[in-house]
Scaffold this motif. Structure first.
Motif, short mmCIF file in Angstrom:
data_model
loop_
_atom_site.label_atom_id
_atom_site.label_comp_id
_atom_site.label_asym_id
_atom_site.label_seq_id
_atom_site.Cartn_x
_atom_site.Cartn_y
_atom_site.Cartn_z
N LEU A 70 0.59 -1.31 0.00
CA LEU A 70 0.02 -0.20 -0.03
C LEU A 70 0.91 1.28 -0.20
O LEU A 70 1.87 1.28 0.60
CB LEU A 70 -0.90 0.29 1.14
CG LEU A 70 -1.93 -1.10 1.19
CD1 LEU A 70 -2.57 -0.99 2.78
CD2 LEU A 70 -3.03 -1.17 0.22
N PRO A 71 0.21 2.26 -0.65
CA PRO A 71 1.14 3.41 -0.60
C PRO A 71 0.65 4.23 0.81
O PRO A 71 -0.24 4.02 1.31
CB PRO A 71 0.51 4.30 -1.69
CG PRO A 71 -1.00 3.99 -1.98
CD PRO A 71 -0.57 2.31 -1.59
N LEU A 72 1.93 4.79 1.41
CA LEU A 72 1.62 5.46 2.77
C LEU A 72 1.76 6.80 2.61
O LEU A 72 2.53 7.60 2.00
CB LEU A 72 2.94 5.02 3.65
CG LEU A 72 3.14 5.56 4.91
CD1 LEU A 72 2.16 5.08 5.78
CD2 LEU A 72 4.55 5.44 5.54
N GLU A 73 0.62 7.31 3.23
CA GLU A 73 0.55 9.04 3.41
C GLU A 73 0.49 9.11 4.87
O GLU A 73 -0.23 8.78 5.57
CB GLU A 73 -0.73 9.35 2.90
CG GLU A 73 -0.82 9.34 1.21
CD GLU A 73 -0.02 10.45 0.53
OE1 GLU A 73 0.22 11.19 1.42
OE2 GLU A 73 0.09 10.37 -0.47
N ASP A 106 -4.37 17.79 -0.54
CA ASP A 106 -3.81 16.65 -1.27
C ASP A 106 -3.27 15.44 -1.16
O ASP A 106 -3.46 14.49 -1.94
CB ASP A 106 -2.33 17.32 -1.82
CG ASP A 106 -1.25 17.48 -0.62
OD1 ASP A 106 -1.58 17.38 0.36
OD2 ASP A 106 -0.10 18.01 -1.04
N TRP A 107 -3.04 15.01 0.17
CA TRP A 107 -2.95 13.63 0.52
C TRP A 107 -4.15 13.04 0.57
O TRP A 107 -3.96 11.82 0.19
CB TRP A 107 -2.45 13.83 1.93
CG TRP A 107 -3.09 14.28 3.17
CD1 TRP A 107 -2.82 15.75 3.53
CD2 TRP A 107 -4.19 13.68 3.93
NE1 TRP A 107 -3.88 15.90 4.53
CE2 TRP A 107 -4.61 14.90 4.88
CE3 TRP A 107 -4.94 12.61 3.83
CZ2 TRP A 107 -5.62 14.69 5.50
CZ3 TRP A 107 -5.99 12.56 4.64
CH2 TRP A 107 -6.41 13.58 5.66
N LEU A 118 -2.43 3.40 3.15
CA LEU A 118 -2.13 3.22 4.52
C LEU A 118 -2.13 4.97 4.97
O LEU A 118 -1.04 5.55 4.41
CB LEU A 118 -0.97 2.52 4.88
CG LEU A 118 -0.72 2.34 6.49
CD1 LEU A 118 -2.02 1.77 7.19
CD2 LEU A 118 0.40 1.58 6.91
N LEU A 119 -3.02 5.40 5.79
CA LEU A 119 -3.20 6.79 6.22
C LEU A 119 -2.49 7.15 7.41
O LEU A 119 -2.97 6.29 8.46
CB LEU A 119 -4.53 7.22 6.16
CG LEU A 119 -4.62 8.71 6.57
CD1 LEU A 119 -3.78 9.74 6.03
CD2 LEU A 119 -6.00 9.27 6.48
#
Length: 397
Positions: A70-73, A106-107, A118-119
């Motif tokens: 997952l991309p992490l923000e 933006d996130w 994944l926030l």
């Protein structure tokens, strides 16, 4: 061409050295703390990691995101304004008729475009109460301004105890009650091995589709039976501010515990990890009682019993009987067919034969409510006829 004595050359060599130090490997490791985090995230429950600064909370999240693909923000909650989470108003041409949309940051837009992610909210305990209030909707409803985050977005936060946080605040009870709280500590042996280049590997739990229906039914039986026996633990908000900012039992957190227990059954989660996740949802007091209840239950698989109800022997203890009968009814509801419905009545009839029809009374009412038009009344229902007539569960032909 600049040599080693030239500043640019010195920095290039230093960068190469730093890159070599950043090359590490991982190895399988039994870490209940990491497993509990992965279990809660898999169950789609917001998690809050509590720990002192600098002990690897952010690094654990990076490893989890990589393991899940997952991309992490990462959002530093303490440096944001409430409007960063509730949305900034954008006035259009006709606000009186079209309204004023609340533009997301933006996130949030990046997560929506990716469709998953994944926030990570860091430094949550340093966020003032107004920011915490704005985060409530993000955590519970997954909405940021006018934007709905995709269902595949998982939420994790990290906080330092107020005593060690910069301008620390206790979490508000409404926000704290939306998280699974996990204590994040360091193991000196793991840190020492990590300095040598090897860190523990985070194993992501995988739900077995074949086990999922039975796991859900078992979890429903356990939690429902436990709260039937201990109604005082359904909701209990602590009296002091620090405890209200951690885990405590409420209908919301029992739902969280139910989901994590079901995922734990379906993934074969370890006992220590499951214990950490459950107490992290409902608090130490209620969680320890639930774990003690679980330890002595050892429920049969309700789907297997429904497949051969005549061969099943009802447990002797009353708490096991209640938990199992609730699990059987939940299993029937998850895959309702006439054969399974009738098998459920065969199981309930054994409670009558054992001389404990009162234990099966609620399960019988729920099972009767699932009857489809045209299904005949099975023989096992006879002992419950008066109860079902009074409740109105037996109507129609």
């Amino acid at each position: 061409m600049p040599g080693p004595s030239h500043p640019a050359g010195s920095l290039a060599a230093a960068d190469a050295l730093n890159r070599s130090l950043g090359t590490t490997r991982t190895e399988p490791s039994a870490s209940p703390r990491l497993e509990a985090l992965a279990l809660a995230v898999t169950a789609d429950q917001p998690v809050l990691l509590w720990g002192e600064p600098g002990i690897g909370k952010s690094a654990g999240l990076e490893q989890l995101a990589a393991g899940l693909g997952l991309p992490l923000e990462t959002v530093i909650a303490s440096v944001h304004e409430p409007s960063d989470f509730s949305g900034l108003p954008v006035v259009g041409d006709e606000p009186a008729t079209a309204g004023v949309p609340m533009a997301p940051p933006d996130w949030a837009v990046r997560l929506a475009r990716a469709g998953h992610g994944l926030l990570f909210f860091d430094e949550l305990s340093s966020a003032p109460p107004a920011v915490q209030a704005a985060l409530l909707r993000v955590v519970l409803e997954r909405r940021v301004g006018s934007l709905a985050l995709p269902g595949a977005v998982r939420i994790v936060a990290a906080a330092n105890p107020p005593s060690s946080a910069a301008d620390g605040w206790h979490l508000s009870p409404p926000l704290a009650n939306r998280f699974v709280h996990l204590s994040w500590t360091h193991d000196p042996r793991i840190v020492a091995r990590g300095m040598a280049g090897t860190w523990p590997e985070l194993a992501v739990p995988v739900v077995d589709p074949a086990k999922a229906p039975g796991a859900a039914a078992r979890a429903r039986g356990v939690v429902s039976a436990f709260l039937t026996a201990r109604p005082g633990l359904v909701h209990h908000m602590p009296g002091d501010a620090e405890s209200r900012g951690r885990a405590w039992p409420s209908p919301r957190t029992w739902e969280m515990a139910l989901r994590m227990l079901a995922v734990g059954y379906a993934t074969g989660a370890g006992r220590e990890a499951l214990a950490a996740a459950l107490t992290g949802a409902v608090g130490d007091g209620a969680g320890i009682e639930l774990l003690s209840f679980l330890e002595h239950l050892d429920l049969p698989d309700p789907d297997r019993v429904l497949a051969a109800p005549d061969a099943f022997a009802l447990p002797e203890r009353g708490d096991r009987q209640l938990a199992f009968l609730i699990a059987v009814v939940a299993a029937v509801q998850s895959d309702l067919t006439r054969e399974r419905w009738e098998a459920g009545w065969t199981v309930l009839a054994k409670a009558v034969d054992a001389g404990v029809p009162d234990v099966a009374a609620r399960a019988a009412t729920d099972l009767a409510a699932m009857r489809r038009p045209g299904w005949p009344v099975p023989a096992g229902i006879d002992a419950f006829l008066e109860l079902l007539r009074q409740s109105g569960a037996l109507t129609g032909g």
